[in-house]
Design a protein around this motif. Structure first.
Motif, PDB file in Angstrom:
ATOM      1  N   MET A 185       0.761  -1.314   0.126  1.00 29.40           N
ATOM      2  CA  MET A 185       0.004   0.134   0.024  1.00 29.40           C
ATOM      3  C   MET A 185       0.916   1.276   0.077  1.00 29.40           C
ATOM      4  O   MET A 185       1.894   1.316   0.569  1.00 29.40           O
ATOM      5  N   THR A 186       0.418   2.428  -0.505  1.00 30.10           N
ATOM      6  CA  THR A 186       1.211   3.469  -0.523  1.00 30.10           C
ATOM      7  C   THR A 186       0.050   4.854   0.077  1.00 30.10           C
ATOM      8  O   THR A 186      -0.853   4.724  -0.455  1.00 30.10           O
ATOM      9  N   LEU A 187       0.597   5.264   1.142  1.00 31.89           N
ATOM     10  CA  LEU A 187      -0.108   6.215   1.666  1.00 31.89           C
ATOM     11  C   LEU A 187       0.264   7.598   1.112  1.00 31.89           C
ATOM     12  O   LEU A 187       1.350   7.729   0.706  1.00 31.89           O
ATOM     13  N   THR A 188      -0.723   8.503   0.874  1.00 35.55           N
ATOM     14  CA  THR A 188      -0.253   9.934   0.194  1.00 35.55           C
ATOM     15  C   THR A 188      -0.571  10.746   1.184  1.00 35.55           C
ATOM     16  O   THR A 188      -1.801  10.654   1.703  1.00 35.55           O
ATOM     17  N   PHE A 189       0.134  11.864   1.323  1.00 34.63           N
ATOM     18  CA  PHE A 189      -0.021  12.905   2.218  1.00 34.63           C
ATOM     19  C   PHE A 189      -0.457  14.288   1.627  1.00 34.63           C
ATOM     20  O   PHE A 189      -0.434  14.342   0.541  1.00 34.63           O
ATOM     21  N   SER A 190      -0.943  15.141   2.238  1.00 35.14           N
ATOM     22  CA  SER A 190      -1.711  16.439   1.792  1.00 35.14           C
ATOM     23  C   SER A 190      -0.638  17.130   1.015  1.00 35.14           C
ATOM     24  O   SER A 190      -1.251  17.881   0.147  1.00 35.14           O
ATOM     25  N   ASP A 191       0.784  16.989   1.201  1.00 33.17           N
ATOM     26  CA  ASP A 191       1.473  17.709   0.213  1.00 33.17           C
ATOM     27  C   ASP A 191       1.932  16.629  -0.997  1.00 33.17           C
ATOM     28  O   ASP A 191       3.041  17.082  -1.635  1.00 33.17           O
ATOM     29  N   GLU A 192       1.333  15.679  -1.104  1.00 39.41           N
ATOM     30  CA  GLU A 192       1.399  14.849  -2.519  1.00 39.41           C
ATOM     31  C   GLU A 192       2.805  13.934  -2.087  1.00 39.41           C
ATOM     32  O   GLU A 192       3.167  13.036  -3.067  1.00 39.41           O
ATOM     33  N   SER A 193       3.525  13.929  -0.968  1.00 34.64           N
ATOM     34  CA  SER A 193       4.379  12.992  -0.754  1.00 34.64           C
ATOM     35  C   SER A 193       3.814  11.750  -0.453  1.00 34.64           C
ATOM     36  O   SER A 193       2.588  11.594  -0.139  1.00 34.64           O
ATOM     37  N   THR A 194       4.626  10.473  -0.497  1.00 35.28           N
ATOM     38  CA  THR A 194       4.222   9.147  -0.156  1.00 35.28           C
ATOM     39  C   THR A 194       5.069   8.401   0.768  1.00 35.28           C
ATOM     40  O   THR A 194       5.944   8.733   0.971  1.00 35.28           O
ATOM     41  N   PHE A 195       4.385   7.348   1.457  1.00 36.70           N
ATOM     42  CA  PHE A 195       4.803   6.343   2.240  1.00 36.70           C
ATOM     43  C   PHE A 195       4.466   5.068   1.704  1.00 36.70           C
ATOM     44  O   PHE A 195       3.266   4.771   1.843  1.00 36.70           O
ATOM     45  N   ASP A 196       5.264   4.079   1.530  1.00 35.89           N
ATOM     46  CA  ASP A 196       4.913   2.817   0.928  1.00 35.89           C
ATOM     47  C   ASP A 196       5.154   1.835   2.185  1.00 35.89           C
ATOM     48  O   ASP A 196       6.147   1.963   2.919  1.00 35.89           O
ATOM     49  N   ILE A 197       4.215   0.806   2.205  1.00 42.09           N
ATOM     50  CA  ILE A 197       4.341  -0.153   3.201  1.00 42.09           C
ATOM     51  C   ILE A 197       3.927  -1.416   2.629  1.00 42.09           C
ATOM     52  O   ILE A 197       3.196  -1.392   1.621  1.00 42.09           O
ATOM     53  N   THR A 198       4.417  -2.260   3.513  1.00 43.31           N
ATOM     54  CA  THR A 198       4.069  -3.906   3.007  1.00 43.31           C
ATOM     55  C   THR A 198       3.455  -4.491   4.284  1.00 43.31           C
ATOM     56  O   THR A 198       3.867  -4.527   5.358  1.00 43.31           O
ATOM     57  N   ALA A 199       2.080  -5.195   4.098  1.00 38.53           N
ATOM     58  CA  ALA A 199       1.597  -5.276   5.373  1.00 38.53           C
ATOM     59  C   ALA A 199       1.080  -7.032   5.018  1.00 38.53           C
ATOM     60  O   ALA A 199       0.760  -7.343   4.133  1.00 38.53           O
ATOM     61  N   PRO A 200       1.375  -7.919   5.935  1.00 41.78           N
ATOM     62  CA  PRO A 200       1.272  -9.432   6.044  1.00 41.78           C
ATOM     63  C   PRO A 200      -0.454  -9.413   6.120  1.00 41.78           C
ATOM     64  O   PRO A 200      -1.089  -8.627   6.610  1.00 41.78           O
ATOM     65  N   VAL A 201      -0.945 -10.572   5.312  1.00 44.79           N
ATOM     66  CA  VAL A 201      -2.418 -10.827   5.513  1.00 44.79           C
ATOM     67  C   VAL A 201      -2.443 -11.768   6.572  1.00 44.79           C
ATOM     68  O   VAL A 201      -1.948 -13.034   6.618  1.00 44.79           O
ATOM     69  N   LYS A 202      -3.486 -11.537   7.547  1.00 46.20           N
ATOM     70  CA  LYS A 202      -3.697 -12.458   8.617  1.00 46.20           C
ATOM     71  C   LYS A 202      -5.194 -12.819   8.605  1.00 46.20           C
ATOM     72  O   LYS A 202      -6.105 -11.952   8.354  1.00 46.20           O
ATOM     73  N   ASP A 203      -5.393 -14.270   9.291  1.00 45.08           N
ATOM     74  CA  ASP A 203      -6.889 -14.485   9.416  1.00 45.08           C
ATOM     75  C   ASP A 203      -7.231 -13.367  10.606  1.00 45.08           C
ATOM     76  O   ASP A 203      -6.573 -13.009  11.551  1.00 45.08           O
ATOM     77  N   PHE A 204      -8.687 -13.344  10.677  1.00 44.10           N
ATOM     78  CA  PHE A 204      -9.477 -12.289  11.735  1.00 44.10           C
ATOM     79  C   PHE A 204     -10.935 -12.587  11.706  1.00 44.10           C
ATOM     80  O   PHE A 204     -11.475 -12.577  10.616  1.00 44.10           O
ATOM     81  N   ALA A 205     -11.233 -13.085  12.907  1.00 43.44           N
ATOM     82  CA  ALA A 205     -12.825 -13.128  12.949  1.00 43.44           C
ATOM     83  C   ALA A 205     -13.216 -12.117  14.026  1.00 43.44           C
ATOM     84  O   ALA A 205     -12.563 -11.675  15.040  1.00 43.44           O
ATOM     85  N   GLY A 206     -14.360 -11.426  13.753  1.00 43.80           N
ATOM     86  CA  GLY A 206     -15.235 -10.313  14.547  1.00 43.80           C
ATOM     87  C   GLY A 206     -16.405 -10.308  14.282  1.00 43.80           C
ATOM     88  O   GLY A 206     -17.136 -10.912  13.280  1.00 43.80           O
ATOM     89  N   ALA A 207     -17.148  -9.083  14.873  1.00 43.58           N
ATOM     90  CA  ALA A 207     -18.426  -9.048  14.735  1.00 43.58           C
ATOM     91  C   ALA A 207     -18.648  -8.293  13.422  1.00 43.58           C
ATOM     92  O   ALA A 207     -17.799  -7.342  13.056  1.00 43.58           O
ATOM     93  N   ASN A 208     -19.864  -7.827  13.189  1.00 42.29           N
ATOM     94  CA  ASN A 208     -20.186  -6.935  11.833  1.00 42.29           C
ATOM     95  C   ASN A 208     -20.239  -5.383  12.269  1.00 42.29           C
ATOM     96  O   ASN A 208     -20.588  -5.188  13.304  1.00 42.29           O
ATOM     97  N   GLU A 209     -19.834  -4.795  11.338  1.00 37.15           N
ATOM     98  CA  GLU A 209     -19.763  -3.359  11.405  1.00 37.15           C
ATOM     99  C   GLU A 209     -20.550  -2.667  10.373  1.00 37.15           C
ATOM    100  O   GLU A 209     -20.970  -3.494   9.204  1.00 37.15           O
ATOM    101  N   ASN A 210     -21.400  -1.587  10.581  1.00 42.21           N
ATOM    102  CA  ASN A 210     -22.140  -1.083   9.349  1.00 42.21           C
ATOM    103  C   ASN A 210     -21.454   0.117   8.905  1.00 42.21           C
ATOM    104  O   ASN A 210     -20.853   1.087   9.714  1.00 42.21           O
ATOM    105  N   TYR A 211     -21.568   0.473   7.597  1.00 41.48           N
ATOM    106  CA  TYR A 211     -21.083   1.565   6.883  1.00 41.48           C
ATOM    107  C   TYR A 211     -22.043   2.518   6.683  1.00 41.48           C
ATOM    108  O   TYR A 211     -23.366   2.028   6.189  1.00 41.48           O
ATOM    109  N   GLU A 212     -22.024   3.772   6.619  1.00 44.30           N
ATOM    110  CA  GLU A 212     -22.727   4.680   6.272  1.00 44.30           C
ATOM    111  C   GLU A 212     -22.164   5.803   5.214  1.00 44.30           C
ATOM    112  O   GLU A 212     -20.977   5.975   5.357  1.00 44.30           O
TER     113      GLU A 212
END
Length: 190
Positions: A138-165
């Protein structure tokens, strides 16, 4: 896992970028630029495993610099539609997730915690399944258009439901709201 990148001046920026050119094996430390005067670190990034649809990214972003920074967007080859999401109470008092207008500001010498049931990076329209043990860039972009790259491992995760609006995702749900002890342990195993 801790990823950091510091650019206190233009002269040092060039030296750091040249030094990082030899570290191409770790894209998380191969960012093109970060906000001027900022020192950005991301600790324990991870992404929730998902076969299709939506997922979420978590971790702690620290700004040890002397200037506030604002993360305004995120991109990733893993998703065609990414948003920065916040947890807020709606008119009826129910906790819901929605896109964070204007992005997340991280004050100087402060942290932003991205966590299940709280603020997070939302990955919608996944381009392929996210399997445990794989990695998401993933690449984060900041308000001045600079960026920061990250690499994140994928992990199993179980939890409750969230609602989006808001936006076209209103009424959609994904599993990550509450962590039980077993989900917490599997989410933070390395």
């Amino acid at each position: 896992m801790k990823t950091s990148f510091v650019l206190p001046s233009i002269a040092l920026s060039s030296a750091v970028l040249i030094a990082l050119a030899g570290c191409a094996a770790n894209p998380a430390e191969n960012s093109s630029s970060t906000p001027a005067g900022a020192s950005i670190t991301m600790t324990d990034p991870w992404v929730k495993a998902a076969d299709e649809g939506m997922s979420a990214g978590f971790g702690t972003i620290e700004n040890t610099g002397d200037q506030d920074v604002t993360v305004t967007s995120v991109t990733s080859p893993a998703s065609t539609d990414l948003e920065l999401h916040e947890t807020v109470a709606n008119e009826s008092g129910a906790m819901v997730m929605r896109e964070k207008t204007g992005g997340f500001t991280i004050a100087a010498h402060s942290e932003l915690h991205l966590e299940p049931g709280g603020n997070h990076i939302m990955l919608m329209d996944l381009t392929e399944p996210l399997q445990p043990g794989s990695e998401v860039r993933m690449t984060l972009t900041f308000s001045d258009e600079s960026t920061f790259d990250i690499t994140a491992p994928v992990k199993d995760f179980a939890g409750a439901n969230e609602n989006y609006e808001g936006s076209e995702h209103e009424g959609m749900e994904h599993n990550e709201m509450k962590m039980d002890d077993s989900a917490s342990e599997s989410a933070h195993d390395h």
